[in-house]
Design an enzyme around this catalytic site. Structure first.
Site, PDB file in Angstrom:
ATOM      1  N   LEU A   1       0.799  -1.223   0.000  1.00 19.79           N
ATOM      2  CA  LEU A   1       0.000   0.000   0.000  1.00 19.79           C
ATOM      3  C   LEU A   1       0.833   1.275   0.000  1.00 19.79           C
ATOM      4  O   LEU A   1       0.330   2.347   0.286  1.00 19.79           O
ATOM      5  CB  LEU A   1      -0.968  -0.027   1.197  1.00 19.79           C
ATOM      6  CG  LEU A   1      -1.896  -1.254   1.233  1.00 19.79           C
ATOM      7  CD1 LEU A   1      -2.813  -1.192   2.444  1.00 19.79           C
ATOM      8  CD2 LEU A   1      -2.707  -1.393  -0.050  1.00 19.79           C
TER       9      LEU A   1
ATOM     10  N   ILE B   1       4.765   4.030  -5.130  1.00 22.82           N
ATOM     11  CA  ILE B   1       6.099   4.010  -5.750  1.00 22.82           C
ATOM     12  C   ILE B   1       5.989   4.681  -7.116  1.00 22.82           C
ATOM     13  O   ILE B   1       4.897   4.771  -7.675  1.00 22.82           O
ATOM     14  CB  ILE B   1       6.662   2.569  -5.868  1.00 22.82           C
ATOM     15  CG1 ILE B   1       5.616   1.601  -6.431  1.00 22.82           C
ATOM     16  CG2 ILE B   1       7.150   2.083  -4.512  1.00 22.82           C
ATOM     17  CD1 ILE B   1       6.111   0.175  -6.595  1.00 22.82           C
TER      18      ILE B   1
ATOM     19  N   HIS C   1      -5.965  -6.405  -7.011  1.00 20.38           N
ATOM     20  CA  HIS C   1      -6.869  -5.340  -6.553  1.00 20.38           C
ATOM     21  C   HIS C   1      -8.213  -5.973  -6.169  1.00 20.38           C
ATOM     22  O   HIS C   1      -8.756  -6.767  -6.942  1.00 20.38           O
ATOM     23  CB  HIS C   1      -7.058  -4.289  -7.652  1.00 20.38           C
ATOM     24  CG  HIS C   1      -7.904  -3.147  -7.192  1.00 20.38           C
ATOM     25  ND1 HIS C   1      -7.423  -2.156  -6.360  1.00 20.38           N
ATOM     26  CD2 HIS C   1      -9.214  -2.865  -7.386  1.00 20.38           C
ATOM     27  CE1 HIS C   1      -8.393  -1.308  -6.078  1.00 20.38           C
ATOM     28  NE2 HIS C   1      -9.491  -1.712  -6.687  1.00 20.38           N
TER      29      HIS C   1
HETATM   30  C1  GAR Z   1      -6.039  -7.471  -0.239  1.00 18.06           C
HETATM   31  O1  GAR Z   1      -7.443  -7.496  -0.180  1.00 18.06           O
HETATM   32  C2  GAR Z   1      -5.566  -6.798  -1.514  1.00 18.06           C
HETATM   33  O2  GAR Z   1      -6.388  -7.081  -2.617  1.00 18.06           O
HETATM   34  C3  GAR Z   1      -5.663  -5.347  -1.128  1.00 18.06           C
HETATM   35  O3  GAR Z   1      -5.154  -5.311   0.188  1.00 18.06           O
HETATM   36  C4  GAR Z   1      -5.454  -6.550   0.843  1.00 18.06           C
HETATM   37  C5  GAR Z   1      -4.190  -7.126   1.438  1.00 18.06           C
HETATM   38  O4  GAR Z   1      -4.455  -8.272   2.221  1.00 18.06           O
HETATM   39  N1  GAR Z   1      -4.928  -4.502  -2.033  1.00 18.06           N
HETATM   40  C6  GAR Z   1      -5.325  -3.281  -2.390  1.00 18.06           C
HETATM   41  O5  GAR Z   1      -6.312  -2.749  -1.939  1.00 18.06           O
HETATM   42  C7  GAR Z   1      -4.439  -2.593  -3.416  1.00 18.06           C
HETATM   43  N2  GAR Z   1      -5.085  -1.430  -3.947  1.00 18.06           N
HETATM   44  P1  GAR Z   1      -3.313  -9.312   2.565  1.00 18.06           P
HETATM   45  O6  GAR Z   1      -2.154  -8.545   3.200  1.00 18.06           O
HETATM   46  O7  GAR Z   1      -3.960 -10.233   3.571  1.00 18.06           O
HETATM   47  O8  GAR Z   1      -2.907 -10.038   1.304  1.00 18.06           O
END
Ligand code: GAR
Length: 209
Positions: A93, A96, A112
C-alpha cells in the site's frame, strides 16, 4: 524455462502472500520460486509468514526515505540485487514511482480487490474499496490481477473473478468473501501464467497464450 524468481511486496497481514506460498508448495507456480518478501513497514504479519516458510525478507520503510523517488530507487535496487524476474504487489500500500515500473517493464503485477475499472485508482485500497462497493449497492464485485503501469490500477488486466455481494454484507464480510473466492485463487493463477511464459501484452491488453 529456468527458475522464475518472485519478489512479493507486502504491507499487512499477507494472506495473498500465504496463498502464493501454499500454491508453490503444491507445485502450482510452475518454475516460480518466491525468493524475497519486502515489507513496507516493520512488524507486519506477512513477515512472520516469510520467516515461517524460510523465505528471505526485508523491510523498506517509507518513513526512512526523503521522498517517493528515493524510496522507489531503493526498492528497485533491492529487487535488482535479488535478481527478481517477477514482482508481485500483494497488498502493498505504499506509493512508488515510474522508475520501478521502467526498470521492471511488464514484470510487476498487482492484486486489486474489485472488478477494475470499478472502485479503483487513488484512495481505493483495502477496506475502502469494499465500503465504496457497498455504498454504491453493486450486486457483484470481485478481484482483478493486472500488470502495473505508472497510471494507478490502469494497467493491462490478466485475470478477474466475480463474487456476489450479499444484502447484509459489511466491508469486512465482503472483503473476506472476495479474498476467499477470488484473490487467493486468481493471484497464484496469474503468477503461474507469467512463470509459464504465457502472458504477452498487445495494444495495452493481455493475451494469454
Ligand atoms: C487485499 O485485499 C488486496 O487485494 C488489497 O489489500 C489486501 C491485502 O491483504 N490490495 C489493495 O487494496 C491494493 N489497492 P493481505 O495482506 O492479507 O494479502
Amino acid at each position: 524455462m529456468g527458475t522464475v524468481k518472485i519478489a512479493v511486496l507486502v504491507s499487512g497481514g499477507g494472506t495473498n502472500l500465504q496463498a502464493l506460498i501454499d500454491a508453490e508448495k503444491r507445485g502450482e507456480l510452475g518454475c516460480g520460486r518466491i525468493s524475497l518478501v519486502i515489507a513496507s513497514k516493520p512488524g507486519v504479519y506477512a513477515l512472520e509468514r516469510a520467516k515461517n516458510n524460510d523465505i528471505a525478507s526485508c523491510v523498506l520503510a517509507r518513513k526512512d526515505y526523503d521522498g517517493i523517488a528515493s524510496y522507489s530507487k531503493a526498492l528497485a535496487d533491492t529487487l535488482e540485487e535479488n535478481g527478481a524476474d517477477l514482482v508481485v504487489l500483494a497488498g502493498f500500500l505504499t506509493i512508488i514511482d515510474e522508475q520501478v515500473y521502467e526498470r521492471f517493464p511488464n514484470r510487476i503485477i498487482n492484486i486489486h480487490p474489485a472488478l477494475i475499472p470499478s472502485f479503483c485508482g487513488k484512495g481505493f485500497y483495502g477496506l475502502h474499496v469494499h465500503e465504496a462497493a457497498l455504498e454504491k449497492g453493486v450486486k457483484v464485485s470481485g478481484a482483478t490481477v493486472h500488470i502495473v503501469t505508472p497510471e494507478c490500477d490502469a494497467g493491462p488486466i490478466i485475470l478477474q473473478k466475480a463474487v456476489d455481494v450479499m444484502q447484509d454484507d459489511t466491508p469486512e464480510t465482503l472483503q473476506k468473501r472476495i479474498m476467499e473466492q477470488a484473490e487467493w485463487k486468481i493471484l497464484p493463477e496469474a503468477v503461474r501464467l507469467f512463470c509459464d511464459g504465457r502472458i504477452t501484452v498487445e495494444n495495452n491488453k493481455v493475451i494469454i497464450k
